[in-house]
Design a protein around this motif. Structure first.
Motif: not given
Length: 318
Positions: A287-304
């Motif tokens: 779960r921690m790894q998935m959250l890190k991946n999710l944070a990267e997507l947000k930081q790159s602008g893919i996710l609002t």
């Protein structure tokens, strides 16, 4: 008595000459007709001008001489109900028969109950899998956004609209949108419908693939960000998959693929994972790894922020 030999000679001359003249004329006429209906050069030129051949080649096949075109060989073998409709430099349209009824009212009743997931057929699955294989993300949106997207582009229906003989639906299906790691739109997949009266009524679902920087700019300029945010459902598949698949596609074997091999259906795409955006986690570390991946997507602008929070809740719930 003298007339018979003369007539016989004339008949012999005509009999030996006429077939030669007719054959030559026939060959000339048939050759002219064949050339008039030979669109191979036009097809090759259209394919040459397409703005995203990598994506197009996952669905479309064109022979080297341009005389044979249609769905990719692999898709044609798997999806017998689909048929090629139209190709432009920035779009591809295919269709499949959905309903066959005795009258238009019956089709309208069927469409009033219509529900369909874009991930339930080979085209939606292939679209998402290929987007992930080149390191991009696909988001699923409600039909309201699909309607806005379809309104912006000409629908390549089989027949032009006729109030008496046709009916169309352009806002009853979900939309899929492919984004680059920087958050830019790369392509979209929408669906629309047309029912036509012939012998009974036939209703077709059209799958529309729009791609290229020009289409992306039109969409980004004309559809407000709020429409994307309000109609967002989820990111298709796990947020961690794009990066993993992108590494696989950088192998020397995949890097050496030629345009002709892709067009012939030789190129392979990464296998599609399950539709849910976040598969069940079996440990806190996952779960921690998935959250890190999710944070990267947000930081790159893919996710609002809204999308990030929605996906975060799903991960923590597992």
């Amino acid at each position: 008595m003298k007339l018979k030999p003369i007539l016989s000679a004339a008949l012999i001359v005509c009999g030996t000459y006429t077939p030669l003249a007719s054959a030559g004329l026939f060959d000339s006429i048939t050759s002219g007709i064949a050339n008039a209906f030979d669109f191979s050069k036009q097809k090759l030129e259209t394919y040459k001008q397409t703005t995203d051949k990598q994506l197009l080649d996952q669905f479309y096949y064109l022979s080297e001489d341009g005389k044979e075109e249609g769905l990719s060989k692999e898709l044609a073998g798997k999806t017998k109900s689909f048929e090629f409709q139209k190709l432009t430099p920035s779009s591809l349209t295919v269709r499949q028969l959905m309903y066959r009824e005795g009258n238009m009212q019956s089709v309208m009743q069927a469409m009033s109950r219509y529900t369909y997931s874009p991930m339930s057929d080979e085209y939606g699955q292939r679209y998402v899998a290929f987007a992930q294989s080149r390191g991009n993300v696909v988001k699923l949106y409600k039909p309201a956004l699909g309607s806005l997207l379809n309104q912006m582009f000409a629908q390549n229906f089989y027949l032009r609209h006729d109030d008496r003989n046709t009916a169309e639906w352009i806002g009853v299906d979900n939309a899929l949108v492919e984004y680059s790691p920087s958050g830019q739109i790369v392509s979209v997949m929408t669906r629309s419908h047309q029912a036509t009266i012939s012998i009974g009524v036939q209703s077709y679902q059209y799958i529309n693939l729009y791609f290229g920087a020009g289409n992306a700019q039109i969409i980004e300029n004309r559809i407000a960000n709020q429409n994307f945010e309000n109609n967002f459902i989820r990111v298709i598949a796990s947020p961690s998959i794009p990066a993993l698949v992108a590494q696989e596609t950088k192998s020397p074997e995949s890097a050496n693929l030629t345009a002709s091999s892709v067009r012939s259906g030789v190129a392979k795409i990464a296998p599609l994972t399950s539709t849910p955006s976040t598969p069940p986690a079996t440990s806190p570390e996952q779960r921690m790894q998935m959250l890190k991946n999710l944070a990267e997507l947000k930081q790159s602008g893919i996710l609002t922020e809204q999308e990030f929070q929605a996906e975060k809740r799903k991960i923590l719930a597992n």
